[in-house]
Design a protein around this motif. Structure first.
Motif, PDB file in Angstrom:
ATOM      1  N   GLN A 538       0.826  -1.193   0.000  1.00 24.59           N
ATOM      2  CA  GLN A 538       0.000   0.000   0.000  1.00 24.59           C
ATOM      3  C   GLN A 538       0.872   1.259   0.000  1.00 24.59           C
ATOM      4  OE1 GLN A 538      -2.586   0.384   3.355  1.00 24.59           O
ATOM      5  NE2 GLN A 538      -3.898   1.931   2.370  1.00 24.59           N
ATOM      6  N   ASN A 539       0.636   2.118  -1.007  1.00 24.37           N
ATOM      7  CA  ASN A 539       1.370   3.386  -1.111  1.00 24.37           C
ATOM      8  C   ASN A 539       0.511   4.578  -0.708  1.00 24.37           C
ATOM      9  OD1 ASN A 539       3.671   2.096  -2.143  1.00 24.37           O
ATOM     10  ND2 ASN A 539       2.773   2.094  -4.203  1.00 24.37           N
ATOM     11  N   VAL A 540      -0.822   4.415  -0.800  1.00 17.93           N
ATOM     12  CA  VAL A 540      -1.754   5.493  -0.500  1.00 17.93           C
ATOM     13  C   VAL A 540      -2.851   4.943   0.402  1.00 17.93           C
ATOM     14  CG1 VAL A 540      -3.417   7.137  -1.442  1.00 17.93           C
ATOM     15  CG2 VAL A 540      -1.288   6.692  -2.666  1.00 17.93           C
ATOM     16  N   GLN A 541      -3.219   5.713   1.401  1.00 22.06           N
ATOM     17  CA  GLN A 541      -4.293   5.339   2.308  1.00 22.06           C
ATOM     18  C   GLN A 541      -5.574   6.063   1.898  1.00 22.06           C
ATOM     19  OE1 GLN A 541      -3.565   6.511   6.334  1.00 22.06           O
ATOM     20  NE2 GLN A 541      -5.430   5.567   7.149  1.00 22.06           N
ATOM     21  N   ILE A 542      -6.701   5.282   1.729  1.00 23.43           N
ATOM     22  CA  ILE A 542      -7.995   5.853   1.355  1.00 23.43           C
ATOM     23  C   ILE A 542      -8.873   5.919   2.600  1.00 23.43           C
ATOM     24  CG2 ILE A 542     -10.033   5.661  -0.114  1.00 23.43           C
ATOM     25  CD1 ILE A 542      -7.461   6.194  -1.635  1.00 23.43           C
ATOM     26  N   ILE A 543      -9.395   7.117   2.882  1.00 19.60           N
ATOM     27  CA  ILE A 543     -10.203   7.347   4.072  1.00 19.60           C
ATOM     28  C   ILE A 543     -11.582   7.827   3.625  1.00 19.60           C
ATOM     29  CG2 ILE A 543     -10.397   8.605   6.253  1.00 19.60           C
ATOM     30  CD1 ILE A 543      -7.340   9.009   6.104  1.00 19.60           C
ATOM     31  N   GLN A 544     -12.656   7.143   4.106  1.00 11.41           N
ATOM     32  CA  GLN A 544     -14.026   7.543   3.807  1.00 11.41           C
ATOM     33  C   GLN A 544     -14.491   8.524   4.884  1.00 11.41           C
ATOM     34  OE1 GLN A 544     -15.808   6.758   1.159  1.00 11.41           O
ATOM     35  NE2 GLN A 544     -14.375   5.266   0.260  1.00 11.41           N
ATOM     36  N   ILE A 545     -15.046   9.674   4.425  1.00  7.37           N
ATOM     37  CA  ILE A 545     -15.455  10.721   5.356  1.00  7.37           C
ATOM     38  C   ILE A 545     -16.846  11.208   4.980  1.00  7.37           C
ATOM     39  CG2 ILE A 545     -14.938  13.081   6.151  1.00  7.37           C
ATOM     40  CD1 ILE A 545     -12.026  12.489   5.832  1.00  7.37           C
ATOM     41  N   GLN A 546     -17.648  11.539   5.984  1.00  8.69           N
ATOM     42  CA  GLN A 546     -18.971  12.126   5.782  1.00  8.69           C
ATOM     43  C   GLN A 546     -19.005  13.483   6.475  1.00  8.69           C
ATOM     44  OE1 GLN A 546     -22.220   9.652   7.009  1.00  8.69           O
ATOM     45  NE2 GLN A 546     -23.795  11.213   6.589  1.00  8.69           N
ATOM     46  N   VAL A 547     -19.595  14.477   5.795  1.00 14.67           N
ATOM     47  CA  VAL A 547     -19.679  15.818   6.362  1.00 14.67           C
ATOM     48  C   VAL A 547     -21.119  16.278   6.354  1.00 14.67           C
ATOM     49  CG1 VAL A 547     -17.344  16.422   5.586  1.00 14.67           C
ATOM     50  CG2 VAL A 547     -19.313  16.967   4.134  1.00 14.67           C
ATOM     51  N   ASP A 548     -21.412  17.344   7.074  1.00 13.03           N
ATOM     52  CA  ASP A 548     -22.734  17.953   7.107  1.00 13.03           C
ATOM     53  C   ASP A 548     -22.998  18.617   5.751  1.00 13.03           C
ATOM     54  OD1 ASP A 548     -25.047  19.287   7.568  1.00 13.03           O
ATOM     55  OD2 ASP A 548     -24.373  20.348   9.356  1.00 13.03           O
TER      56      ASP A 548
END
Length: 772
Positions: A538-548
């Motif tokens: 893994q070279n890049v980390q994918i992060i799932q985010i939710q915003v208002d």
């Protein structure tokens, strides 16, 4: 002698012809014409009387001849006649008489090199300046010491209880004549002396003169002309006729000043064989002093001798040029002539290049010796400029409030230098600063240091040396530019600078906010993985985010902080679509644009939405356009068979045009009568071509094709000698193309014929061999 007579006679005839061709009166002659006549006369040795005789012989009146002589005198006394002498039989001076070389003394024409040299010699340029005017002022009051002479004219007025006026001209004997009085001798006397003498004589005519009842006023109404000779190293030496008020400067300017080897400081004025004045033009050029500008009298001689001593001064002075020196001048005098030292002059010592009897040598003169050091002819004085070095400079650059150069004080340390620069800026990188220093051999070196330890007194302070330079970087200047990139359903996808404590909502707000179709539950952050080695791929980390959706502040949003170089991508809602429209026109009940309900709508659905076709609609000729390109669609099949492959799914921007039925067929191309005829279902292609008169000899029957109203094309098919022609429909267009038959050239025909003959010969030979 005979040659001279012939030459005079030739010029005489030339002057006659010139006078005839130019004018019939002296008033019509220009100054250039008269000056030309004078120059021609000079070359032949003719005098003024001979020139006047030539004019009389051509019919000019006596008054014209008088005017002619007056014009000559006026030209000789004006600036226009520079170089024209008072006597026409004197030698004409031109540029070939000017000496342009100091070494060989040969007579040469002034060239560009000589002019360049004159520009380098101080003072000579004033004689080349056309805007300067040294002509004598004839409108001033007559000086009291003015000495009267032949041709001066006096104006005498008697005023009081009686009035009388007399004009008196001083004749060659030095006398003036007034009525019946005996001649009054005034030549050689000043105007004041002559007035006393004249008034005393007038008392015999006017008894009350001088007793209060009558008074006499004697003024000079017209001054005479005098002849002054300029000899020596003048640009235009010769004899000049000038007004009697002229001074030495007036004549020098008319003569062009000294040559490049003439003296500016030892100009001599001779009067009756005796030297009466020595002019030094430097007095005027450097101080504006005209004390020695002596007034001239008739037969004065101005002598410009050779220059004796000249030196050159170059370098950091205000006016580096070639200067002439006199006895008593020294190096200090020369620097004064040159305007003094320049702002960056190295005045501690001055270099002098001197010529000896055998070679050159260099002298060094200290500052204390300048006012006493004597110079020799040909010396070259060089004033150097200061070196671009400082004897007590240190500098500080970078993240301080006042970077720049500072004075190196005794015992000055690095900490004191930072304090003089008013301290470090908040963004200063304190872990490492660089001190640049010169080694004894001038090689540069770097001394790294920790500013935090130095300023906290946990490290030893450094004593500064001359030319030390401290460089302090900023924290941002020591790392890669930190950014955050935003893409997807964002109003302004962009790259923004990274700041501490920035959240996803903050970054989206800086990028203009979310688009209407943004899915706030499907936001991805791609983050660099800072690691080296290991087993992972893994070279890049994918992060799932939710915003208002309103970008309001949530507790979990506060905890989701971005890092430098993060890439934020906002996805779109899966079922979100912007309105998509298509258009239908022509023979339809409700033409216009229509919005697609979903992605399953087809052409037949659009026709039904528009209320169906009108009675005169021609579905077979309908045009379907997508992305500006017409597509060949069989609209009949698409409408009546909804499962047909002609019934295409609609895309945004599609345009359907249903025309009115034409009920005609058009025949074009290689027919005898291109024509449009009514459509008859019982006729075929040949029948329609027959109605157009049939095909011409150049028709390409095998390539006949038909274009239908919907844009499709059907061509003639040919198999085993039989043509199969396309079917004709309402609104069709029949095209009979041109048959471009290829014609062989003569060379091609000869080549084919030769090949055929060769093949026939080979075959015949084979047959003869086989047959016994």
């Amino acid at each position: 002698m005979i040659q001279k007579i012939k030459k005079c006679f030739f010029v005489f005839l030339l002057l006659q012809a010139s006078l005839t061709s130019y004018a019939q009166s002296v008033d019509e002659l220009s100054d250039e014409d008269i000056q030309k006549f004078m120059q021609q006369a000079q070359e032949s040795g003719m005098n003024e009387e001979q020139l006047a005789a030539a004019a009389a012989a051509k019919g000019f009146t006596a008054s014209d001849i008088v005017k002619f002589k007056e014009r000559i005198e006026k030209l000789k006394s004006s600036k226009k006649a520079v170089g024209i002498k008072s006597s026409l039989n004197q030698r004409t001076v031109d540029s070939t008489d000017i000496q342009a070389s100091e070494r060989d003394n040969k007579k040469q024409v002034i060239d560009e090199k000589a002019e360049d040299r004159r520009m380098k010699i101080f003072g000579l340029n004033i004689f080349n300046n056309q805007t300067l005017n040294f002509e004598p002022n004839l409108n001033i009051a007559t000086p009291k010491n003015y000495v009267l002479g032949t041709n001066d004219e006096l104006s005498i007025d008697i005023t009081g209880y009686a009035y009388a006026h007399y004009d008196a001209k001083v004749n060659p004997d030095g006398n003036i004549k007034i009525e019946n009085l005996n001649p009054i001798f005034v030549a050689g006397q000043t105007l004041e002396q002559a007035k006393v003498k004249i008034v005393q004589r007038l008392k015999t005519l006017f008894g009350g003169l001088g007793n209060g009842g009558l008074s006499a006023d004697v003024t000079l109404s017209k001054i005479r002309s005098i002849k002054v000779t300029v000899i020596g190293e003048a640009v235009f030496p010769g004899t000049y006729t000038v007004p009697s008020l002229a001074t030495a400067f007036n004549v020098l300017y008319a003569a062009g000043g000294p040559t490049d080897i003439g003296s500016l400081r030892n100009i001599e004025i001779f009067r009756k064989g005796k030297k009466v004045r020595m002019l030094d033009l430097y007095d005027f050029l450097l101080r504006g002093d005209l004390t020695d500008d002596i007034g001239l009298i008739d037969q004065d001689v101005v002598l410009i001798p050779y220059v004796d001593k000249r030196v050159i001064i170059n370098g950091a002075v205000r006016n580096p040029k070639i200067y002439e020196l006199k006895a008593g001048d020294n190096l200090g005098s020369l620097i004064g002539f040159a305007g003094g030292f320049g702002e960056t002059a190295y005045s501690k010592s001055i270099r002098i290049n001197r010529v000896t009897d055998t070679e050159m040598k260099i002298l060094k003169v200290s500052k204390e010796e300048i006012s006493k050091f004597g110079l020799l002819k040909g010396d070259i004085v060089i004033v150097d400029s200061l070196l671009n070095r400082y004897e007590n400079r240190v500098s500080i650059k970078g993240a301080v409030f006042r970077p720049g150069d500072y004075e190196l004080e005794t015992g000055m340390t690095l900490k004191k230098l930072v304090a003089q620069a008013e301290g470090l800026k908040p963004e200063a990188f304190k872990s490492r600063a660089l001190l640049f220093r010169e080694r004894p051999n001038a090689d540069p070196e770097i001394l790294p240091l920790n500013l935090s330890e130095l300023l906290n007194d946990t490290a030893e302070d450094i004593v500064l040396q001359k030319n030390d330079s401290l460089v302090i970087k900023t924290i941002a200047g020591t790392r890669e530019l930190r950014t955050i990139q935003l893409d997807g359903e964002i109003n302004k996808p962009s790259v923004i600078p990274y700041v501490e404590n920035i959240t996803v909502s903050d970054a989206i707000l800086l990028a203009g906010g979310l688009k209407d179709g943004a899915n706030v539950a499907r936001i991805e952050v791609a983050r660099r993985v800072k690691a080296d080695g290991g087993d992972g791929d893994q070279n890049v980390q994918i992060i799932q985010i939710q915003v208002d959706p309103s970008l309001g502040i949530l507790d979990k949003d506060k905890r989701t902080l971005l890092k430098p170089f993060d890439r934020v991508y906002v996805r779109k809602m899966s079922r979100y679509e912007v309105q998509r429209t298509v258009s239908i026109t022509g023979e339809i009940n409700y033409p216009g644009p229509y919005t697609l309900n979903d992605k399953k709508e087809r052409i037949s659905d659009l026709i039904e939405k528009a209320g169906g076709t009108k009675g005169q609609a021609d579905l077979g000729s309908a045009k379907f356009t997508r992305n500006g390109v017409q597509m060949g669609i069989d609209l009949k099949k698409a409408f009546f068979d909804k499962n047909s492959n002609q019934n295409l799914l609609l895309n945004p921007g599609d345009v359907l045009e249903i025309p009115r039925r034409k009920e005609t067929v058009t025949v074009l191309g290689q027919v005898y009568n291109p024509i449009t005829v009514p459509f008859d279902q019982g006729l075929n292609l040949k029948d329609y071509i027959s109605l157009a008169g049939g095909t011409t000899d150049s028709a390409y029957v095998k390539k006949i094709y038909v274009k239908y109203g919907n844009g499709k094309i059907s061509r003639t098919k040919y198999f085993a000698g039989i043509n199969s022609f396309p079917k004709i429909e309402n609104g069709a267009e029949i095209y009979v193309p041109l048959h471009k038959k290829q014609r062989w050239t003569s060379a091609e025909r000869i080549a084919v014929s030769s090949a055929v003959v060769s093949i026939a010969t080979v075959l015949l030979t084979l047959v003869l061999r086989v047959v016994p």
